[in-house]
Design a protein around this motif. Structure first.
Motif, PDB file in Angstrom:
ATOM      1  N   GLN A 178       0.855  -1.181   0.000  1.00  0.00           N
ATOM      2  CA  GLN A 178       0.000   0.000   0.000  1.00  0.00           C
ATOM      3  C   GLN A 178       0.896   1.238   0.000  1.00  0.00           C
ATOM      4  OE1 GLN A 178      -3.700  -0.244   2.620  1.00  0.00           O
ATOM      5  NE2 GLN A 178      -2.419  -1.774   3.630  1.00  0.00           N
ATOM      6  N   MET A 179       0.522   2.240  -0.808  1.00  0.00           N
ATOM      7  CA  MET A 179       1.296   3.484  -0.865  1.00  0.00           C
ATOM      8  C   MET A 179       0.370   4.678  -1.054  1.00  0.00           C
ATOM      9  SD  MET A 179       4.650   2.595  -3.209  1.00  0.00           S
ATOM     10  CE  MET A 179       5.439   4.201  -2.901  1.00  0.00           C
ATOM     11  N   GLY A 180       0.814   5.802  -0.569  1.00  0.00           N
ATOM     12  CA  GLY A 180       0.085   7.046  -0.761  1.00  0.00           C
ATOM     13  C   GLY A 180       0.949   8.227  -0.339  1.00  0.00           C
ATOM     14  N   MET A 181       0.351   9.389  -0.371  1.00  0.00           N
ATOM     15  CA  MET A 181       1.100  10.621  -0.127  1.00  0.00           C
ATOM     16  C   MET A 181       0.261  11.564   0.720  1.00  0.00           C
ATOM     17  SD  MET A 181       2.502  13.290  -3.000  1.00  0.00           S
ATOM     18  CE  MET A 181       2.766  11.876  -4.051  1.00  0.00           C
ATOM     19  N   THR A 182       0.864  12.095   1.770  1.00  0.00           N
ATOM     20  CA  THR A 182       0.181  13.037   2.653  1.00  0.00           C
ATOM     21  C   THR A 182       0.828  14.407   2.523  1.00  0.00           C
ATOM     22  OG1 THR A 182      -0.414  11.288   4.218  1.00  0.00           O
ATOM     23  CG2 THR A 182      -0.453  13.547   5.035  1.00  0.00           C
ATOM     24  N   GLU A 183       0.008  15.416   2.207  1.00  0.00           N
ATOM     25  CA  GLU A 183       0.488  16.786   2.006  1.00  0.00           C
ATOM     26  C   GLU A 183      -0.029  17.666   3.138  1.00  0.00           C
ATOM     27  OE1 GLU A 183       0.591  17.309  -2.769  1.00  0.00           O
ATOM     28  OE2 GLU A 183      -1.377  16.815  -1.939  1.00  0.00           O
ATOM     29  N   LEU A 184       0.884  18.285   3.867  1.00  0.00           N
ATOM     30  CA  LEU A 184       0.498  19.174   4.962  1.00  0.00           C
ATOM     31  C   LEU A 184       0.201  20.566   4.430  1.00  0.00           C
ATOM     32  CD1 LEU A 184       1.913  16.789   6.511  1.00  0.00           C
ATOM     33  CD2 LEU A 184       2.425  18.482   8.277  1.00  0.00           C
ATOM     34  N   LYS A 185      -0.841  21.176   4.978  1.00  0.00           N
ATOM     35  CA  LYS A 185      -1.224  22.521   4.583  1.00  0.00           C
ATOM     36  C   LYS A 185      -0.242  23.544   5.164  1.00  0.00           C
ATOM     37  CE  LYS A 185      -5.204  20.971   2.886  1.00  0.00           C
ATOM     38  NZ  LYS A 185      -5.538  20.963   1.445  1.00  0.00           N
ATOM     39  N   PRO A 186      -0.068  24.710   4.506  1.00  0.00           N
ATOM     40  CA  PRO A 186       0.771  25.769   5.076  1.00  0.00           C
ATOM     41  C   PRO A 186       0.316  26.115   6.495  1.00  0.00           C
ATOM     42  CG  PRO A 186       0.207  26.296   2.807  1.00  0.00           C
ATOM     43  CD  PRO A 186      -0.598  25.080   3.170  1.00  0.00           C
ATOM     44  N   GLY A 187       1.271  26.188   7.400  1.00  0.00           N
ATOM     45  CA  GLY A 187       0.959  26.481   8.794  1.00  0.00           C
ATOM     46  C   GLY A 187       0.805  25.238   9.646  1.00  0.00           C
ATOM     47  N   SER A 188       0.703  24.067   9.011  1.00  0.00           N
ATOM     48  CA  SER A 188       0.629  22.806   9.742  1.00  0.00           C
ATOM     49  C   SER A 188       1.967  22.082   9.640  1.00  0.00           C
ATOM     50  CB  SER A 188      -0.485  21.919   9.202  1.00  0.00           C
ATOM     51  OG  SER A 188      -1.752  22.411   9.589  1.00  0.00           O
ATOM     52  N   VAL A 189       2.358  21.420  10.728  1.00  0.00           N
ATOM     53  CA  VAL A 189       3.681  20.796  10.786  1.00  0.00           C
ATOM     54  C   VAL A 189       3.654  19.363  11.302  1.00  0.00           C
ATOM     55  CG1 VAL A 189       4.912  22.986  11.041  1.00  0.00           C
ATOM     56  CG2 VAL A 189       4.113  21.776  13.089  1.00  0.00           C
ATOM     57  N   TRP A 190       2.567  18.936  11.948  1.00  0.00           N
ATOM     58  CA  TRP A 190       2.510  17.600  12.533  1.00  0.00           C
ATOM     59  C   TRP A 190       1.905  16.602  11.552  1.00  0.00           C
ATOM     60  CZ3 TRP A 190       4.710  15.579  16.708  1.00  0.00           C
ATOM     61  CH2 TRP A 190       5.132  16.442  17.727  1.00  0.00           C
ATOM     62  N   ASN A 191       2.566  15.461  11.394  1.00  0.00           N
ATOM     63  CA  ASN A 191       1.950  14.362  10.641  1.00  0.00           C
ATOM     64  C   ASN A 191       1.649  13.203  11.591  1.00  0.00           C
ATOM     65  OD1 ASN A 191       3.839  11.916  10.360  1.00  0.00           O
ATOM     66  ND2 ASN A 191       5.240  13.532   9.717  1.00  0.00           N
ATOM     67  N   THR A 192       0.600  12.468  11.249  1.00  0.00           N
ATOM     68  CA  THR A 192       0.221  11.252  11.977  1.00  0.00           C
ATOM     69  C   THR A 192       0.143  11.513  13.480  1.00  0.00           C
ATOM     70  OG1 THR A 192       1.614  10.158  10.310  1.00  0.00           O
ATOM     71  CG2 THR A 192       0.534   8.763  11.926  1.00  0.00           C
ATOM     72  N   MET A 193      -0.575  12.540  13.841  1.00  0.00           N
ATOM     73  CA  MET A 193      -0.772  12.874  15.247  1.00  0.00           C
ATOM     74  C   MET A 193      -2.258  13.094  15.464  1.00  0.00           C
ATOM     75  SD  MET A 193       0.541  13.165  18.202  1.00  0.00           S
ATOM     76  CE  MET A 193       2.277  12.953  17.758  1.00  0.00           C
ATOM     77  N   PRO A 194      -2.926  12.320  16.343  1.00  0.00           N
ATOM     78  CA  PRO A 194      -2.353  11.326  17.254  1.00  0.00           C
ATOM     79  C   PRO A 194      -1.604  10.207  16.525  1.00  0.00           C
ATOM     80  CG  PRO A 194      -4.641  11.811  17.826  1.00  0.00           C
ATOM     81  CD  PRO A 194      -4.393  12.433  16.485  1.00  0.00           C
ATOM     82  N   ALA A 195      -0.550   9.740  17.176  1.00  0.00           N
ATOM     83  CA  ALA A 195       0.276   8.683  16.608  1.00  0.00           C
ATOM     84  C   ALA A 195      -0.418   7.331  16.758  1.00  0.00           C
ATOM     85  CB  ALA A 195       1.635   8.662  17.294  1.00  0.00           C
TER      86      ALA A 195
END
Length: 278
Positions: A178-195
């Motif tokens: 499985q593969m995909g791509m996550t793009e954070l919006k300007p002003g956002s910095v956390w990925n996968t949170m809650p972990a």
């Protein structure tokens, strides 16, 4: 030229004692996107392979010794996402054009795979994941526009992001990849949170779109015993099944996630309470 290295699995008890260098040596993949080369890292977590191909002239996919098979895809499937200039991947004589952030799934059993760039001065940069496969499924291209998009997070919690599901059930049929791509919006910095963790699957994150002089702090480890690795643009990090995988950047950024293991259930995860992380 095709190069590869191998990484053995590490127990959470051992990782607790690792210093910074040991953590980076075991989990960071920092040799990707080298021009004119194919580089692979073979992980003993679910036999997952992470790699890249940056063709200045056409490069043919070759097997690597650790597979002990005549051809790379004899018993494996592959996912590719282009993070560079326009290019193409030729599979058994059929050419698939891949623009920036387009994906391609290649089923097992395909022998001839050739990576090409439209322009050597702005080469394609193919990010590659591969996992063992028990049968053949059709090769399929998925453009970024064709991805299933999921909006998550909020600006208030600095984790507003778009998850682009690309090589995943309902879009592409695979054995376990499985593969995909996550793009954070300007002003956002956390990925996968809650972990979260998912003991049924391992995962690899590949970070991109990190601005110059910025970085991402990637968090890993057991929820009650976390560690961190500082990541630069076009670097990947291996996440064991027992480990969280999250990050916070000094700017917004994008990351590609790829995983394989026991099942194909994207939602199969054990969420960790933020207040209980240590």
């Amino acid at each position: 030229m095709t190069n590869y290295s191998s990484r053995y699995a590490s127990s959470p008890q051992a990782v607790k004692k690792y210093d910074t260098k040991q953590l980076r040596d075991e989990f960071l993949i920092d040799n990707l996107m080298q021009e004119g080369k194919i580089n692979f890292t073979y992980s003993h977590y679910d036999r997952y392979i992470t790699g890249s191909a940056v063709p200045l002239t056409p490069i043919k996919l070759e097997t690597i010794d650790i597979l002990k098979m005549p051809n790379f895809l004899d018993r494996r499937e592959m996912g590719i996402i282009n993070v560079g200039g326009n290019g193409s991947v030729e599979v058994e004589g059929t050419s698939y054009d891949l623009g920036f952030k387009d994906a391609l799934y290649i089923g097992s059993g395909n022998v001839e795979v050739i990576f090409k760039s439209d322009n050597a001065t702005n080469p394609a940069k193919f990010y590659i994941n591969s996992a063992p496969a028990h049968t053949n499924y059709p090769t399929k291209k998925v453009s970024l526009a064709e991805a299933k998009k999921i909006e998550l997070g909020t600006m208030e919690t600095a984790n507003h992001r778009t998850v682009n599901q690309m090589i995943i059930g309902g879009i592409v049929t695979t054995c376990q990849l499985q593969m995909g791509m996550t793009e954070l919006k300007p002003g956002s910095v956390w990925n996968t949170m809650p972990a979260h963790v998912h003991d049924r699957r391992m995962e690899v994150y590949f970070y991109l779109d990190i601005p110059e002089n910025q970085a991402v702090c990637h968090f890993m480890g057991e929820p009650e015993e976390t560690r961190h690795i500082w990541m630069n643009n076009h670097q990947a990090v291996i996440s064991p099944p027992w480990s969280i995988h999250s990050g916070s950047g000094t700017s917004n950024y994008t990351f590609i996630w790829g995983m394989a293991g026991e099942n194909l259930d994207y939602g199969d995860m054990d969420v960790c309470k933020i207040t209980e992380l240590r």
